[in-house]
Design a protein around this motif. Structure first.
Motif, PDB file in Angstrom:
ATOM      1  N   GLY A  10       4.466   2.851   1.626  1.00 39.11           N
ATOM      2  CA  GLY A  10       3.425   3.528   2.782  1.00 39.11           C
ATOM      3  C   GLY A  10       3.705   2.262   3.936  1.00 39.11           C
ATOM      4  N   ASP A  68      -5.295   1.062  11.630  1.00 39.44           N
ATOM      5  CA  ASP A  68      -6.141   0.629  10.110  1.00 39.44           C
ATOM      6  C   ASP A  68      -6.338  -0.883  10.163  1.00 39.44           C
ATOM      7  N   ILE A 114       0.877  -1.034   0.114  1.00 45.49           N
ATOM      8  CA  ILE A 114      -0.017   0.072   0.014  1.00 45.49           C
ATOM      9  C   ILE A 114       1.094   1.378   0.027  1.00 45.49           C
ATOM     10  N   ASP A 115       0.973   2.117  -1.041  1.00 46.87           N
ATOM     11  CA  ASP A 115       1.953   3.031  -1.029  1.00 46.87           C
ATOM     12  C   ASP A 115       1.194   4.302  -0.685  1.00 46.87           C
ATOM     13  N   GLN A 116       2.064   5.495  -0.621  1.00 49.97           N
ATOM     14  CA  GLN A 116       1.523   6.898   0.216  1.00 49.97           C
ATOM     15  C   GLN A 116       0.348   7.362  -0.844  1.00 49.97           C
ATOM     16  N   ARG A 117       0.063   6.918  -1.728  1.00 50.43           N
ATOM     17  CA  ARG A 117      -0.768   7.417  -2.886  1.00 50.43           C
ATOM     18  C   ARG A 117      -2.249   6.550  -2.497  1.00 50.43           C
ATOM     19  N   GLY A 118      -2.053   5.377  -1.842  1.00 50.12           N
ATOM     20  CA  GLY A 118      -3.089   4.707  -1.946  1.00 50.12           C
ATOM     21  C   GLY A 118      -3.211   3.486  -2.852  1.00 50.12           C
ATOM     22  N   TYR A 119      -2.230   3.312  -3.641  1.00 48.15           N
ATOM     23  CA  TYR A 119      -2.050   2.267  -4.563  1.00 48.15           C
ATOM     24  C   TYR A 119      -1.911   1.142  -4.043  1.00 48.15           C
ATOM     25  N   GLN A 120      -2.451   0.035  -4.295  1.00 51.32           N
ATOM     26  CA  GLN A 120      -2.199  -1.400  -3.617  1.00 51.32           C
ATOM     27  C   GLN A 120      -1.919  -2.422  -4.751  1.00 51.32           C
ATOM     28  N   ALA A 139       0.614   2.568  11.180  1.00 50.38           N
ATOM     29  CA  ALA A 139      -0.607   2.041  10.266  1.00 50.38           C
ATOM     30  C   ALA A 139      -1.705   0.790  11.214  1.00 50.38           C
TER      31      ALA A 139
END
Length: 854
Positions: free
Chosen positions: A539, A562, A509-515, A559
């Motif tokens: 992330g 979450d 899960i990167d900082q931009r929310g891409y998974q 995290a």
């Protein structure tokens, strides 16, 4: 010169004969050397036994034995195992000739001068040994695993000398009986007894011989395959109505699956079962006569899904043993894990179609991983396959490594081989070794022939080595913040160079929310995922999202709150498991960890995950928080749990939640709530309590020193409707007393073996005495607990030594208890290494607490 040559020849002949006629050195127990020799010395063994059981529990049980066997060599005497007092032996006849009794070091020595090559018969009259007879006022049952048959009757007590049995039982006339062979006749006498004769049994090892006799309710049903008899003492109409049919159905489902999977029909003449109130284990796979703990089978209509799953898996486990353990048996008890891993592994496969609504991957993970880690993380961990020099130490091999880590290993192996190759190998194994014995290497050879991989080398780490890996990351980024290098490494927790080849999945899960999900397949020491992380801005990484990998994985502290929002149940469940393991290795503080769990609890709807989270909350609170931290969080914790109890939640969640609340509701207000619930003055929607729940609640109120504790216990005693449960409650009363001296006297009594007869009761009593609230007055007993451990191992059943420790010193986290432990170890530098491992396993949290609390 001629005389010199003659002398040389004589010396050579003497040396040759000496090597051919190696004399066995007799020792207590059954040594590996004795077992190896007897395997080639003896064959075609048949036992004929007649036990005459009197009406009075304290009277001896006169018994006759005739054992027939073929002798293949007479280099040594024949040794029958009998681990009882010589005084119990009355007469012995060898091949129709009376002989003197020669009983030494737990063996009856049958002189080779009285034997012949070929068929022989030894007849012995004796009083049955009491150690493994489990006598109660109205019933008794044998439990002979692993080497306890020789505590009941003279025999060749090793797993690879299978035999057939002819059993006769004379019992009081109103008793029911169950054994490995079919009951062929029952004849009453005028003296108030009945003689029951059983058919010759199937071929079996001594530890699988059994009988049950006593006042039981009997049912016979045919759920599809054949008639099955069921003996039980439960008298609750609701539990009987809810449970009996299900018990038969689950057995039949297990039989259907196993016949299909193994391609071998049910291998024995019958399969009956008995439910026994004080039974030491969940179940025991005796050929033709499985024994279960009664409370594991009889559930009421409000039983949680977890309880129902547990029952289904227990029955499937014991039924699987009919093929894995009973039909094909290990050669020596160092491979006892094989029968257990296959029983557990098959049980998980069997339960899937029975409960299609259950997430079975999650169920497997939650059932096996926390339990396996609880031993594998300790200094007392052991390999799945262990060394065993004498059968008297076989009980020490049992534990969570063989019951829980081994199925994880087997799942990795199945994935490595492929399901079809794995299944084909199992079928070949069962057919090749049916009615005989095999070891792990025999199975590895089959798998190696069927696959291109080197299964032996893989097995050397997974099966023959102990411990678990710790995973860590090596990440480098470029000037844009993107990943330029991402390598996952593993290292052994114990610092060795072991590498666990295994597969699992991760989620980036990167900082931009891409998974992105990445499959890690057959990872060795390192696994490079750089190519798969192009343009990835770190992330966090969720490790082991499919619950397949084994070890401690990295966490991203920012995290962890979450985790509760992860939709996939398996991934969510494993992140909570991994968080707790990271806490124990010092990567995160208990305060942070318990807060994550507390915040996750209100929105968790899966019972298995909910049960795990609530259990960790209780464990962290009592074990890893300082007194000051406990005081700071206690009110919040108690209020949160009680608030959840009053919210709208499913009844299975409510039951688990109520159990958690009862462990921390120690404030004045909390005690008042528990008392009102016990009095049935307060009702909580969707919470359904049965008699056992009210009994446990009464016990909690007594331990928590409720002002009306004495009255509560007296009232509860009158409300228990089952005679067996009432007897247990009355036996436990001294452990619940508010008087320290009464508890002290009771604790001292438990140090004597005659007062530890019902081991499950003893463990409950120890938990009562050594509850954290009572430890100021109970710490003084820890030294005697430790000093009694060796005797407990000699006199108790296989799980009892660890249970003895876990229910006492295993409840402690204090500095005082730690000092007692360290002093004991320092004073006993050559302590029994087998028991030392059990001690290290059960005191791992005590040791960790000293660092974590700081």
């Amino acid at each position: 010169m001629k005389q010199f040559c003659t002398s040389l020849l004589l010396i050579f002949l003497w040396m040759s004969c000496a090597s051919d006629h190696k004399k066995l050195i007799l020792e207590k127990g059954i040594s590996y050397e004795l077992a190896q020799y007897r395997k080639q010395q003896l064959s075609d063994i048949v036992y004929r036994l007649h036990f005459s059981i009197p009406k009075e529990k304290d009277q001896p049980i006169p018994t006759t034995l005739q054992v027939e066997f073929t002798v293949n060599d007479l280099q040594n005497d024949v040794f029958l195992d009998f681990n009882e007092a010589t005084a119990k032996l009355k007469t012995i006849t060898i091949n129709d000739k009376k002989a003197s009794i020669n009983h030494q070091k737990e063996h009856i020595i049958v002189a080779k001068s009285l034997l012949q090559l070929g068929k022989n018969t030894v007849a012995i009259t004796f009083d049955a040994g009491e150690t493994s007879l489990n006598r109660n006022k109205e019933f008794l049952y044998t439990l002979l695993v692993p080497d306890r048959a020789s505590t009941l009757f003279p025999c060749f007590d090793q797993p690879d000398l299978k035999a057939k049995y002819h059993l006769t039982l004379t019992t009081p006339k109103d008793w029911q009986v169950l054994a490995g062979g079919k009951l062929t006749s029952s004849k009453a006498s005028q003296e108030g007894f009945t003689t029951h004769v059983f058919n010759e049994t199937d071929l079996m090892s001594t530890y699988l011989f059994s009988f049950v006799a006593g006042k039981f309710t009997e049912q016979t049903q045919n759920p599809g395959a054949f008639d099955m008899r069921f003996l039980y003492r439960e008298n609750n109409p609701e539990k009987i109505a809810e449970s009996v049919g299900e018990v038969y159905k689950i057995h039949q489902n297990a039989l259907d699956f196993l016949e299909s999977y193994t391609a071998v029909p049910f291998p024995f003449q019958k399969m009956d079962f008995a439910a026994i109130p004080p039974f030491q284990y969940g179940g025991m796979e005796h050929v033709g006569a499985i024994q279960y703990r009664q409370s594991s089978l009889f559930l009421d209509k409000n039983a949680t899904q977890n309880r129902k799953l547990g029952r289904a898996k227990l029955i499937a486990h014991e039924t699987s043993h009919m093929w894995f353990g009973d039909l094909v048996t290990m050669k020596w008890f160092n491979d006892v894990w094989m029968k257990e891993v296959f029983a557990n592994f098959m049980a998980d496969k069997i339960v899937n179609p029975v409960y299609p609504e259950v997430n079975h991957t999650l169920s497997f993970m939650m059932s096996h991983y926390p339990s396996a880690y609880s031993e594998d993380r300790t200094k007392g961990t052991n390999a799945i396959r262990q060394y065993l020099g004498n059968l008297k130490n076989a009980g020490s091999l049992y534990g969570r490594i063989i019951y829980n880590k081994a199925p994880i290993m087997m799942r990795q192996l199945e994935y490595l081989l492929g399901e079809d190759v794995f299944k084909s190998g199992i079928q070949e194994y069962i057919k090749t070794y049916a009615n005989t014995n095999a070891d792990w290497n025999d199975l590895v050879d089959i798998f190696d022939k069927k696959s291109a991989g080197d299964i032996k080398s893989w097995s050397d780490v997974w099966v023959n080595a102990s411990g678990r890996p710790l995973f860590y990351e090596e990440i480098e980024t470029n000037e844009k913040g993107n990943v330029s290098k991402f390598v996952i490494h593993q290292k052994a927790e114990d610092g060795s160079d072991k590498v666990w080849t295994q597969s699992f999945k991760i989620k980036l899960i990167d900082q931009r929310g891409y998974q992105k999900i990445i499959g890690i397949k057959n990872m060795g020491k390192s696994f490079d995922i750089t190519a798969a992380t192009k343009d990835f801005k770190p992330g966090q990484v969720l490790y082991n999202t499919n619950g397949f990998g084994y070890g401690v994985f990295p966490i991203y502290k920012a995290a962890i709150n979450d985790y509760k929002n992860i939709k996939d149940e398996v991934s969510r469940g494993y992140q909570f498991i991994n968080l707790y393991e990271n806490m124990l290795v010092g990567n995160i503080a208990p305060k942070e960890t318990i807060q994550v769990f507390l915040e996750a609890l209100p929105q968790e709807k899966n019972e298995l995950i909910f049960n795990y989270i609530s259990g960790r909350i209780q464990n962290i609170y009592w074990t890893f928080l300082s007194k000051q931290s406990q005081a700071a969080i206690q009110t919040t914790l108690e209020d949160n749990l009680f608030g959840l109890l009053q919210s709208e939640l499913p009844q299975n969640i409510k039951k688990t939640l109520f159990g958690a609340y009862t462990t921390v509701a120690i404030s004045t207000e909390g005690l008042d709530h528990l008392y009102q619930i016990w009095q049935k003055e307060m009702t909580i929607s969707n919470l359904f309590l049965n008699e056992n729940d009210y009994t446990n609640l009464a016990m909690k109120l007594a331990i928590y020193q409720h002002p009306k504790a004495t009255e509560i216990l007296e009232t509860q005693q009158k409300q228990i409707s089952n005679a067996d449960r009432l007897e247990r409650f009355q036996w436990l009363l001294p452990s619940l007393s508010n008087k320290v001296q009464v508890r002290d006297d009771f604790m001292q009594a438990l140090l004597q073996k005659e007062n530890r007869e019902k081991e499950s009761w003893v463990q409950t009593a120890l938990n009562n005495i050594h509850h954290p609230i009572r430890q100021k007055t109970a710490t003084k007993h820890l030294r005697s607990i430790l000093e009694t451990l060796e005797e407990v191992q000699l006199t108790g059943d296989i799980f009892f030594p660890k249970g003895w420790l876990a229910s006492s010193i295993g409840n402690y986290s204090s500095k005082e208890a730690y000092v007692i432990l360290q002093d004991f170890l320092a004073e006993n530098p050559d302590y029994n290494p087998i028991l030392l491992k059990k001690l290290q396993q059960t005191t791992d949290q005590l040791e960790r607490a000293q660092q974590i609390k700081q």
